[in-house]
Design a protein around this motif. Structure first.
Motif, mmCIF file in Angstrom:
data_model
loop_
_atom_site.group_PDB
_atom_site.id
_atom_site.type_symbol
_atom_site.label_atom_id
_atom_site.label_comp_id
_atom_site.label_asym_id
_atom_site.label_seq_id
_atom_site.Cartn_x
_atom_site.Cartn_y
_atom_site.Cartn_z
ATOM 1 N N ILE A 182 0.980 -1.247 0.132
ATOM 2 C CA ILE A 182 -0.276 -0.005 0.014
ATOM 3 C C ILE A 182 0.725 1.341 -0.061
ATOM 4 N N SER A 183 1.817 1.145 0.599
ATOM 5 C CA SER A 183 2.952 2.377 0.546
ATOM 6 C C SER A 183 3.417 2.752 -0.936
ATOM 7 N N GLU A 184 3.168 1.977 -1.792
ATOM 8 C CA GLU A 184 3.517 2.439 -3.157
ATOM 9 C C GLU A 184 2.545 3.095 -4.037
ATOM 10 N N VAL A 185 1.286 2.928 -3.246
ATOM 11 C CA VAL A 185 0.135 3.604 -3.779
ATOM 12 C C VAL A 185 -0.164 4.927 -3.559
ATOM 13 N N PRO A 186 -0.403 5.944 -4.503
ATOM 14 C CA PRO A 186 -0.660 7.394 -4.324
ATOM 15 C C PRO A 186 -1.551 7.574 -2.975
ATOM 16 N N GLU A 187 -1.318 8.312 -2.394
ATOM 17 C CA GLU A 187 -2.129 8.335 -0.912
ATOM 18 C C GLU A 187 -3.675 8.769 -1.301
ATOM 19 N N GLU A 188 -3.955 9.370 -2.404
ATOM 20 C CA GLU A 188 -5.152 9.693 -2.862
ATOM 21 C C GLU A 188 -5.873 8.753 -3.461
ATOM 22 N N LEU A 189 -5.374 7.524 -3.627
ATOM 23 C CA LEU A 189 -5.933 6.646 -4.059
ATOM 24 C C LEU A 189 -6.157 5.304 -3.416
ATOM 25 N N ARG A 190 -5.934 5.496 -2.167
ATOM 26 C CA ARG A 190 -5.912 4.437 -1.214
ATOM 27 C C ARG A 190 -7.301 4.357 -0.188
ATOM 28 N N SER A 191 -8.450 4.650 -1.008
ATOM 29 C CA SER A 191 -9.525 4.459 -0.513
ATOM 30 C C SER A 191 -10.084 3.166 -0.202
ATOM 31 N N ASN A 192 -10.759 3.024 0.915
ATOM 32 C CA ASN A 192 -11.208 1.780 0.998
ATOM 33 C C ASN A 192 -12.429 1.361 0.312
ATOM 34 N N ALA B 113 -2.155 6.263 -14.159
ATOM 35 C CA ALA B 113 -1.107 6.455 -13.044
ATOM 36 C C ALA B 113 -0.955 5.120 -12.019
ATOM 37 N N LEU B 114 -2.110 4.526 -12.040
ATOM 38 C CA LEU B 114 -2.172 3.205 -11.332
ATOM 39 C C LEU B 114 -1.490 2.061 -11.992
ATOM 40 N N LEU B 115 -1.755 1.902 -13.210
ATOM 41 C CA LEU B 115 -0.931 0.913 -14.151
ATOM 42 C C LEU B 115 0.731 1.149 -14.093
ATOM 43 N N SER B 116 0.981 2.337 -14.312
ATOM 44 C CA SER B 116 2.326 2.664 -14.243
ATOM 45 C C SER B 116 3.383 2.376 -13.279
ATOM 46 N N LYS B 117 2.415 2.104 -11.974
ATOM 47 C CA LYS B 117 3.090 1.682 -10.647
ATOM 48 C C LYS B 117 3.788 0.108 -10.789
ATOM 49 N N ILE B 118 3.131 -0.577 -11.618
ATOM 50 C CA ILE B 118 3.377 -2.082 -11.869
ATOM 51 C C ILE B 118 4.517 -2.290 -12.867
ATOM 52 N N GLU B 119 5.507 -2.648 -12.581
ATOM 53 C CA GLU B 119 6.515 -3.187 -13.511
ATOM 54 C C GLU B 119 6.478 -4.470 -13.788
ATOM 55 N N THR B 120 5.900 -5.695 -13.439
ATOM 56 C CA THR B 120 5.712 -6.842 -13.467
ATOM 57 C C THR B 120 4.165 -7.455 -13.328
ATOM 58 N N TRP B 121 3.553 -7.640 -14.497
ATOM 59 C CA TRP B 121 2.290 -8.267 -14.120
ATOM 60 C C TRP B 121 2.240 -9.895 -14.602
ATOM 61 N N ARG B 122 1.215 -10.377 -13.831
ATOM 62 C CA ARG B 122 0.993 -11.690 -14.369
ATOM 63 C C ARG B 122 -0.350 -12.007 -15.085
ATOM 64 N N MET B 123 -0.415 -12.827 -16.185
ATOM 65 C CA MET B 123 -1.305 -12.853 -17.195
ATOM 66 C C MET B 123 -2.221 -14.041 -17.327
ATOM 67 N N TRP B 124 -3.483 -13.924 -17.475
ATOM 68 C CA TRP B 124 -4.410 -15.095 -17.783
ATOM 69 C C TRP B 124 -5.358 -14.722 -18.658
ATOM 70 N N VAL B 125 -5.423 -15.712 -19.587
ATOM 71 C CA VAL B 125 -6.535 -15.675 -20.620
ATOM 72 C C VAL B 125 -7.660 -16.127 -20.110
ATOM 73 N N LEU B 126 -8.711 -15.438 -20.307
ATOM 74 C CA LEU B 126 -9.891 -15.823 -19.523
ATOM 75 C C LEU B 126 -10.748 -16.572 -20.604
ATOM 76 N N CYS B 127 -11.292 -17.686 -19.941
ATOM 77 C CA CYS B 127 -11.909 -18.782 -20.564
ATOM 78 C C CYS B 127 -13.088 -19.166 -19.836
ATOM 79 N N ASP B 128 -14.418 -19.741 -20.352
ATOM 80 C CA ASP B 128 -15.450 -20.415 -19.839
ATOM 81 C C ASP B 128 -15.908 -21.576 -20.533
ATOM 82 N N ARG B 129 -17.089 -22.104 -20.059
ATOM 83 C CA ARG B 129 -17.659 -23.253 -21.014
ATOM 84 C C ARG B 129 -19.244 -22.870 -20.981
#
Length: 418
Positions: A195-205, A265-281
């Motif tokens: 949470i410390s890496e998130v801008p304070e104005e975006l830390r709403s509960n 701004a939020l997206l820029s805070k992440i350097e590495t993302w994990r990816m999932w291809v969404l599937c269903d039936r």
């Protein structure tokens, strides 16, 4: 009447995810022995945050896990949907006394690994549950008096088999035989920040969803506000398969190029993302055959837009245990009754999730009409629209179950899920 030998054999479960362990625990609470097989050598859950609605808390109450879950969960003050292009608020649902009075239980946010650990520890504390890791279920043979399961460690005899082995279920291939999952064309990128890496104005509960054209971003706090969960989803035909792979940050930025500055701004805070291809039936009515049945994603895999995949699997678990407890050892009969109680409800969630994916990702005039419609609704109208999902009736004990639990309702009111 069934033989004593059959009664003494355990129910076998393929899959050690949230659904598999919930089923094991529910069956043990009914006095039924269980042997669970997990193909991974180490029991752990991959993923990040998940949302758990009041319907999940009805399950926790029955399993005696409510306090353990509350201790690990974050309780947001509201669910908010923002327009990711214009920045305007579309809808805000307060999760206060009005919500609690209506649904009894709260709406919560929890790390998937924390929920998985709670279920695992409860199972390991039961004398009726045996857990085998590093063992894959390859095949099975159904007999009149039980099942033989072929695993990587040899054959195992059981009273019945529950396939809780997920979207690519080996067990389903014999029961339903509907081939590979349906690829949605939607890609999810997930990440968790301190949470410390998130801008304070975006830390709403809050649980906040930013809806864009063929994109959306969801963010919310985890572990009492220590962590911040982000899920970015976009449409892409670039991938047909992918699970917990490293995402392409450049593609992500490109897909969200028209988003408001807050989202970027939020997206820029992440350097590495994990990816999932969404599937269903597609929903099916039959997922049980003889002494074998399916549960959770193996039975009714769904897209994430209703935030109900884990919730539906846990509901399955307690309903299945109820039917086993009342079946006098006849697993085949119990599985048919379980299936009848579940297929319409889970099918409705599957189809609703597809619709909500399009609803969140609307563009042009459709987007404007969506915003206008949602902004015109009262909180009471919104809560009325989700009552069918959060009601306790689907997981009430069998003797008090009422008919028609898959109630048709106003499903047009937005739920703000990832």
């Amino acid at each position: 009447m069934t033989s004593g030998r059959k009664q003494s054999q355990p129910v076998l479960i393929a899959g050690g995810g949230i659904g598999g362990f919930a089923a094991a625990l529910a069956l043990s609470r009914a006095g039924i022995k269980v042997h669970l097989f997990e193909r991974a050598s180490e029991i752990k859950e991959i993923g990040a945050g998940i949302q758990i609605g009041p319907n999940a808390f009805h399950v926790f109450e029955r399993l005696g896990l409510t306090e353990a879950v509350r201790a690990k969960a974050a309780m947001p003050q509201r669910l908010v949907m923002m327009d990711g292009i214009s920045g305007e608020q579309v809808v805000s649902i307060p999760l206060d006394d009005q919500f609690l009075h209506r649904f009894t239980h709260p709406y919560a946010l929890i790390h998937r690994a924390d929920l998985h650990r709670i279920l695992l520890e409860a199972c390991l504390g039961s004398d009726l549950i045996e857990v085998s890791t590093g063992v894959k279920v390859n095949d099975f043979t159904d007999h009149d008096d039980g099942v033989t399961v072929q695993t990587t460690e040899g054959d195992v005899q059981g009273r019945a088999l529950i396939g809780a082995d997920g979207l690519w279920s080996t067990v389903r291939s014999q029961i339903v035989g509907d081939g590979t999952p349906r690829v949605s064309g939607h890609i999810a990128y997930r990440a968790v920040l301190p949470i410390s890496e998130v801008p304070e104005e975006l830390r709403s509960n809050t649980m906040t969803l930013w809806a864009g054209a063929k994109t959306h971003l969801v963010h919310y706090p985890l572990r009492g506000g220590e962590l911040f969960n982000l899920v970015a989803v976009f449409h892409s035909d670039r991938y047909v398969e992918g699970w917990d792979a490293e995402g392409d940050a450049e593609e992500l930025q490109s897909r969200f190029r028209d988003a408001v500055p807050t989202v970027k701004a939020l997206l820029s805070k992440i350097e590495t993302w994990r990816m999932w291809v969404l599937c269903d039936r597609d929903p099916v009515r039959t997922w049980s055959k003889g002494n074998v049945t399916l549960l959770g994603d193996a039975a009714h895999p769904m897209l994430q837009y209703m935030a109900q995949g884990a919730c539906m699997a846990m509901e399955d678990a307690v309903v299945l245990a109820d039917e086993m407890a009342h079946a006098n050892g006849d697993a085949a009969d119990a599985f048919q009754r379980y299936q009848e109680r579940r297929y319409l409800r889970t099918g409705k969630v599957q189809m609703s999730a597809r619709l909500y994916g399009e609803f969140y990702h609307a563009s042009g005039v459709t987007r404007e009409l969506r915003n206008q419609f949602l902004q015109s609704r009262t909180v009471d109208q919104t809560l009325d629209g989700i009552a069918w999902l959060y009601d306790a009736a689907p997981v009430q004990p069998r003797q008090t179950q009422t008919a028609g639990n898959a109630v048709v309702s106003d499903s047009s009111s937005s739920q703000l899920h990832c």
